[in-house]
Design a protein around this motif. Structure first.
Motif, mmCIF file in Angstrom:
data_model
loop_
_atom_site.group_PDB
_atom_site.id
_atom_site.type_symbol
_atom_site.label_atom_id
_atom_site.label_comp_id
_atom_site.label_asym_id
_atom_site.label_seq_id
_atom_site.Cartn_x
_atom_site.Cartn_y
_atom_site.Cartn_z
ATOM 1 N N SER A 316 4.362 49.858 -4.323
ATOM 2 C CA SER A 316 5.031 49.325 -5.512
ATOM 3 C C SER A 316 6.483 49.027 -5.177
ATOM 4 O O SER A 316 7.068 49.622 -4.270
ATOM 5 C CB SER A 316 4.943 50.310 -6.685
ATOM 6 O OG SER A 316 5.618 51.512 -6.390
ATOM 7 N N LYS A 317 7.061 48.099 -5.925
ATOM 8 C CA LYS A 317 8.455 47.729 -5.686
ATOM 9 C C LYS A 317 9.404 48.866 -6.050
ATOM 10 O O LYS A 317 10.449 49.030 -5.438
ATOM 11 C CB LYS A 317 8.802 46.478 -6.496
ATOM 12 C CG LYS A 317 8.021 45.245 -6.079
ATOM 13 C CD LYS A 317 8.347 44.047 -6.966
ATOM 14 C CE LYS A 317 7.528 42.826 -6.572
ATOM 15 N NZ LYS A 317 7.807 41.673 -7.470
ATOM 16 N N LYS A 318 9.013 49.636 -7.076
ATOM 17 C CA LYS A 318 9.820 50.783 -7.494
ATOM 18 C C LYS A 318 8.912 51.995 -7.654
ATOM 19 O O LYS A 318 7.873 51.901 -8.300
ATOM 20 C CB LYS A 318 10.531 50.508 -8.825
ATOM 21 C CG LYS A 318 11.581 49.411 -8.771
ATOM 22 C CD LYS A 318 12.246 49.228 -10.134
ATOM 23 C CE LYS A 318 13.295 48.130 -10.093
ATOM 24 N NZ LYS A 318 13.925 47.934 -11.438
ATOM 25 N N ILE A 342 -1.850 45.306 -2.355
ATOM 26 C CA ILE A 342 -1.556 45.333 -3.785
ATOM 27 C C ILE A 342 -0.148 45.881 -3.922
ATOM 28 O O ILE A 342 0.153 46.962 -3.396
ATOM 29 C CB ILE A 342 -2.534 46.232 -4.560
ATOM 30 C CG1 ILE A 342 -3.958 45.679 -4.484
ATOM 31 C CG2 ILE A 342 -2.094 46.386 -6.014
ATOM 32 C CD1 ILE A 342 -5.008 46.599 -5.103
ATOM 33 N N THR A 343 0.730 45.159 -4.607
ATOM 34 C CA THR A 343 2.101 45.616 -4.828
ATOM 35 C C THR A 343 2.393 45.609 -6.322
ATOM 36 O O THR A 343 2.477 44.539 -6.940
ATOM 37 C CB THR A 343 3.120 44.724 -4.097
ATOM 38 O OG1 THR A 343 2.820 44.693 -2.701
ATOM 39 C CG2 THR A 343 4.535 45.273 -4.284
ATOM 40 N N LEU A 344 2.509 46.786 -6.910
ATOM 41 C CA LEU A 344 2.852 46.896 -8.324
ATOM 42 C C LEU A 344 4.353 46.738 -8.498
ATOM 43 O O LEU A 344 5.135 47.056 -7.603
ATOM 44 C CB LEU A 344 2.412 48.253 -8.870
ATOM 45 C CG LEU A 344 0.917 48.599 -8.787
ATOM 46 C CD1 LEU A 344 0.685 50.003 -9.345
ATOM 47 C CD2 LEU A 344 0.079 47.583 -9.543
ATOM 48 N N ASP A 345 4.774 46.259 -9.659
ATOM 49 C CA ASP A 345 6.209 46.175 -9.945
ATOM 50 C C ASP A 345 6.835 47.564 -9.994
ATOM 51 O O ASP A 345 7.947 47.776 -9.518
ATOM 52 C CB ASP A 345 6.460 45.450 -11.275
ATOM 53 C CG ASP A 345 6.188 43.960 -11.170
ATOM 54 O OD1 ASP A 345 6.272 43.427 -10.038
ATOM 55 O OD2 ASP A 345 5.896 43.324 -12.190
ATOM 56 N N SER A 346 6.095 48.512 -10.558
ATOM 57 C CA SER A 346 6.601 49.885 -10.662
ATOM 58 C C SER A 346 5.433 50.850 -10.689
ATOM 59 O O SER A 346 4.410 50.580 -11.321
ATOM 60 C CB SER A 346 7.436 50.053 -11.945
ATOM 61 O OG SER A 346 7.880 51.384 -12.080
ATOM 62 N N ASN A 352 -1.616 58.046 -12.341
ATOM 63 C CA ASN A 352 -1.507 56.884 -13.208
ATOM 64 C C ASN A 352 -1.397 55.601 -12.402
ATOM 65 O O ASN A 352 -2.010 54.585 -12.728
ATOM 66 C CB ASN A 352 -0.293 57.023 -14.130
ATOM 67 C CG ASN A 352 -0.186 55.872 -15.107
ATOM 68 O OD1 ASN A 352 -1.103 55.577 -15.869
ATOM 69 N ND2 ASN A 352 0.954 55.175 -15.090
ATOM 70 N N THR A 353 -0.624 55.645 -11.323
ATOM 71 C CA THR A 353 -0.492 54.478 -10.448
ATOM 72 C C THR A 353 -1.823 54.134 -9.803
ATOM 73 O O THR A 353 -2.257 52.979 -9.805
ATOM 74 C CB THR A 353 0.560 54.748 -9.363
ATOM 75 O OG1 THR A 353 1.838 54.934 -9.984
ATOM 76 C CG2 THR A 353 0.646 53.595 -8.376
ATOM 77 N N TRP A 354 -2.499 55.125 -9.253
ATOM 78 C CA TRP A 354 -3.749 54.863 -8.530
ATOM 79 C C TRP A 354 -4.850 54.384 -9.466
ATOM 80 O O TRP A 354 -5.667 53.543 -9.084
ATOM 81 C CB TRP A 354 -4.174 56.119 -7.767
ATOM 82 C CG TRP A 354 -3.134 56.534 -6.766
ATOM 83 C CD1 TRP A 354 -2.327 55.702 -6.036
ATOM 84 C CD2 TRP A 354 -2.754 57.867 -6.405
ATOM 85 N NE1 TRP A 354 -1.473 56.434 -5.244
ATOM 86 C CE2 TRP A 354 -1.711 57.767 -5.443
ATOM 87 C CE3 TRP A 354 -3.187 59.127 -6.789
ATOM 88 C CZ2 TRP A 354 -1.108 58.881 -4.870
ATOM 89 C CZ3 TRP A 354 -2.589 60.243 -6.221
ATOM 90 C CH2 TRP A 354 -1.567 60.120 -5.275
ATOM 91 N N LYS A 355 -4.873 54.873 -10.705
ATOM 92 C CA LYS A 355 -5.889 54.419 -11.660
ATOM 93 C C LYS A 355 -5.713 52.938 -11.991
ATOM 94 O O LYS A 355 -6.683 52.257 -12.332
ATOM 95 C CB LYS A 355 -5.821 55.273 -12.933
ATOM 96 C CG LYS A 355 -6.414 56.670 -12.735
ATOM 97 C CD LYS A 355 -6.031 57.618 -13.838
ATOM 98 C CE LYS A 355 -6.742 57.336 -15.112
ATOM 99 N NZ LYS A 355 -6.476 58.390 -16.139
#
Length: 371
Positions: A316-318, A342-346, A352-355
């Motif tokens: 993720s970016k943050k 896969i790159t999430l914004d945050s 929670n992120t992995w789900k």
């Protein structure tokens, strides 16, 4: 209603909110200095606080599974374990069936509708490691029209120290795989759910330790062989994938790179790229610098032949600290290795992120494997 059920958590939250609203509403009536007013204020405050703490506690327990039942929570679970011998799952001595459980989905009590989770005991022929695992079988595995069909399989690992049950109740891998298959976004696949700690309490980082646990051999050779002997899973690399989060993500990428003859694809959710070195790992390499370098995936990209495998990395970016090494990994990779990301914004290093990533990861993995 069970301790870890969503209904109990929702009820606790509703009670806390109602008590808070009641406290605000009734406070003017309890503002007097009589003993009844004082006791009323104390009672309302205590009730609201207890309801709030209960809701927070239930939420934490649902996420991390500290207690599995009400009896477990109140110390009433005192039944001693009993050893029960079973025939091996599918007749395999290397994957012995311990028990079964239904999937927590509508119709989950019927295997042909919701699939089934089987708890097994894996015995490593070469590594001599013995470890428990959960095997998710999709509904099609039990349907008559698919009785001759073989299915692709994916090994799924938690982080360290982690427990395999978190993959089912916390991250909900089987449930997500079922939903993706029902939506036509993924093919039905078998999942082998484990933690990377197969020689507890040591964090072996999925490497073969000189004069120690042969963890890489267990995951790369023993585990696929045991599962293929017990279930309708092929033995070719295109039949097998590997995925995991954190330490499990590092293991998935490392083993897919080192063993393209066993795994066609590896997916790492928030992976790191070299073996940890701390008190939980001890000396993993016995002073052998070549083994240490091989466990550094960025070094491997520069110095070893590019493996014919497909890899998926998430960051993720943050919130994640693997953003820079992930970009470096992507830059260094060369054919025939194929890399996706896969790159999430945050998003932090958490459930929670992995789900948020797991549905896309399962869909990606499904496209890389064949039955």
């Amino acid at each position: 209603m069970g301790l870890t059920s969503t209904k109990v958590l929702v009820l606790a939250v509703v009670v806390a909110v109602l008590l808070f609203a009641a406290t605000i509403w009734l406070w003017p009536r309890l503002s007097g200095r009589t003993w009844r007013s004082v006791l009323g204020r104390i009672g309302m405050l205590l009730a609201t606080q207890l309801a709030l703490f209960a809701a927070i506690g239930l939420a934490a327990n649902k996420s991390f599974l500290f207690y599995g039942s009400w009896a477990d929570l109140f110390g009433q679970e005192d039944q001693m374990g009993v050893v029960v011998d079973h025939a091996g799952a599918g007749g395999s001595k290397e994957a012995q069936l311990i028990g079964t459980q239904a999937l927590d989905v509508p119709g989950g009590n019927k295997p042909a509708v919701g699939g089934q989770i089987q708890e097994v005991r894996i015995e490593g022929r070469d590594s001599k490691i013995v470890s428990p695992a959960f095997v998710y079988l999709p509904p099609e595995y039990f349907q008559p029209e698919f009785k001759q069909k073989r299915f692709p399989a994916t090994v799924v690992l938690t982080g360290y120290p982690g427990i395999a049950m978190n993959l089912i109740k916390g991250l909900r891998y089987p449930q997500t795989a079922l939903m993706q298959a029902r939506a036509g976004k993924a093919q039905p696949m078998i999942m082998v759910l484990m933690r990377p700690t197969v020689a507890p309490p040591r964090d072996t980082e999925c490497v073969d330790i000189p004069r120690g646990p042969q963890t890489e051999t267990f995951f790369a050779k023993d585990l696929p062989r045991a599962v293929s002997s017990a279930y309708r899973v092929g033995t070719k690399p295109q039949n097998w994938g590997f995925m995991g989060n954190s330490t499990g993500g590092y293991c998935a990428i490392k083993i897919a790179m080192a063993h393209p003859d066993k795994f066609a694809a590896g997916a790492g959710l928030s992976p790191y790229y070299k073996a940890a070195d701390d008190p939980t790992t001890g000396d993993l390499f016995g002073g052998d610098e070549n083994l240490k370098k091989r466990a550094n995936l960025l070094w491997a990209l520069d110095n070893l032949p590019a493996p014919k495998t497909s890899l998926l990395l998430t960051t993720s970016k943050k919130g994640e600290d693997n953003k820079k090494p992930t970009a470096e990994f992507i830059r260094k990779a060369k054919p025939p290795t194929k890399v996706s990301s896969i790159t999430l914004d945050s998003g932090g290093h958490n459930f929670n992120t992995w789900k948020r990533e797991i549905p896309a990861v399962i869909e990606w993995m499904s496209k890389k494997l064949t039955a």
